[in-house]
Design an enzyme around this catalytic site. Structure first.
Site, mmCIF file in Angstrom:
data_model
loop_
_atom_site.group_PDB
_atom_site.id
_atom_site.type_symbol
_atom_site.label_atom_id
_atom_site.label_comp_id
_atom_site.label_asym_id
_atom_site.label_seq_id
_atom_site.Cartn_x
_atom_site.Cartn_y
_atom_site.Cartn_z
ATOM 1 N N CYS A 111 5.515 7.096 29.431
ATOM 2 C CA CYS A 111 4.377 5.889 29.696
ATOM 3 C C CYS A 111 5.104 4.692 28.801
ATOM 4 O O CYS A 111 5.033 3.804 29.188
ATOM 5 C CB CYS A 111 3.160 6.241 29.164
ATOM 6 S SG CYS A 111 2.130 4.989 29.406
ATOM 7 N N CYS A 216 -1.470 10.831 27.898
ATOM 8 C CA CYS A 216 -1.137 9.478 27.588
ATOM 9 C C CYS A 216 -2.321 8.569 28.729
ATOM 10 O O CYS A 216 -1.990 8.773 29.878
ATOM 11 C CB CYS A 216 -0.111 8.916 27.995
ATOM 12 S SG CYS A 216 0.161 7.249 27.749
#
Length: 407
Positions: A111, A216
């Site tokens: 991410c 995340c």
């Protein structure tokens, strides 16, 4: 009078900074510190996930509300940006493919590479003309607080002063081009000082928030229930690796990771995942948390991402002495990294490019995680783990077989 810390390099002034706002104390204080130093700060909140959890709650809604409240309090512009499509394509879909293949990914590292330090940075540059991106990560760069895109200098990623909160592990795949335009305002601070700064600035509400946990941008979930929405169950057997007896059943290798306790119904003995056999769907399990089958002193990894530049000794001698870890909270272990190709400059992603020899065996070296390399304060980069080398159990078995043949 407020001191203006805008910085000129190659005739271009670094003044406008977009700060990635999460609604938490770290990004809030990062924005506050930048404003106090005279930067023109804009707060951007990323919405990367828009699916509600099992209780019908979307974690991003509360985070966005808190981020907007902080920006209003700091009197800086607030903007919400949508990267749901990018997150799905570049991070989440890849994560699901990995689980289907029986490996355990690290979406936080991916991410940062694809979303925060690529999509967000480019969006900030092209939509509001931002000179740099700032985040609340506990990390530093060799450029200090100033981005160096305009000087052409290579930037090194350095550990934060707060070693317990240091987040360079999660930044180990960030591109050099992005790092040159990045500022980490919290790199010189400890967490307790950051909370005190927040409270003294009237941000007690944010300072009191619990640390974010879980996948995340998705948040904390019941993993088995969550992953079952995206990966079809493929039942298989738990197999005792010593006796080769079936000791239980499972609903799919995607729900288990190396080193995890199995909690097999009806068994008093504790078993732990040693290896996942994706072809058969079976999982080899070891009796005992510290069974030798869970430990290995070598790792085979894929193509490395070097943050600053390829280490000269590695590409000169084909060998690099540094330190290693594959989990954020673990201690660093001395290691020797060697190339598995004859010509290290000609790297093929389809081959195992690195062999990492560890000073001492580590538990549960997990395919899909990242081998992250350090030298002193510097994070050199990382490479994805393809598989561990022979376990201590395998080596003991081979040694016994050799001794029997010799006798």
């Amino acid at each position: 009078m407020k001191q203006n810390h805008s910085f000129s390099q190659m005739g271009r002034q670094i003044k406008r900074v977009v700060c990635a706002m999460s609604g938490g104390v770290d990004s809030s204080v990062a924005a506050l510190l930048l404003k106090q130093k005279g930067y023109e700060v804009l707060g951007f909140f990323m919405r990367n996930w828009d699916i509600r959890d099992e209780q019908g709650v979307c974690k991003a809604d509360q985070d966005a509300e808190d981020a907007a409240w902080v920006c209003k309090k700091l009197q800086i512009p607030f903007q919400e940006v949508n990267f749901v499509k990018e997150y799905w394509n570049d991070v989440f879909s890849e994560m699901i493919r990995d689980y289907e293949s029986g490996i355990t990914p690290n979406p936080d590292i991916l991410c940062n590479r694809h979303i925060k330090f690529t999509a967000l940075l480019e969006h900030a540059r092209h939509t509001v003309g931002a000179d740099a991106l700032a985040t609340g990560h506990y990390a530093r760069t060799s450029a200090g607080e100033f981005a160096t895109e305009y000087s052409g200098q290579q930037v090194r990623l350095l550990k934060a002063v707060d070693r317990l909160k240091d987040q360079t592990f999660f930044l180990s795949q960030v591109p050099q081009k992005a790092l040159r335009r990045t500022i980490f305002p919290l790199g010189e601070f400890t967490k307790d000082v950051v909370k005190k700064i927040a409270s003294s600035a009237g941000l007690e509400r944010i300072a009191a928030r619990k640390e974010s946990m879980g996948i995340c941008f998705i948040g904390k979930r019941n993993f088995s229930e969550f992953i079952a929405q995206y990966v079809d169950p493929r039942p298989g057997n738990f197999v005792d690796l010593e006796t080769r007896e079936v000791v239980g059943r499972h609903n799919g290798v995607h729900q288990w990771t190396v080193g995890q306790r199995c909690n097999i119904a009806g068994l008093a003995r504790a078993y732990f995942v040693a290896e996942k056999l994706t072809d058969s769907g079976d999982i080899l399990v070891a009796p005992g948390h510290d069974h030798p089958a869970l430990y290995s002193s070598t790792v085979h990894a894929g193509q490395p991402h070097w943050i600053h530049s390829p280490p000269e000794d590695f590409y000169g001698r084909g060998m690099l002495e540094c330190e290693f870890k594959f989990q954020h909270t673990e201690s660093l272990v001395p290691c020797v990294v060697t190339s598995r190709t004859h010509n290290p400059w000609h790297r093929s992603p389809s081959k195992n490019d690195l062999t990492v020899s560890l000073a001492n065996p580590l538990r549960a070296l997990t395919p899909g995680q990242f081998a992250v390399f350090y030298r002193g304060d510097e994070c050199l980069g990382s490479a994805r783990i393809l598989r561990p080398g022979p376990s201590q159990f395998d080596l003991d078995v081979d040694s016994c077989r050799t001794k029997r043949r010799e006798s």
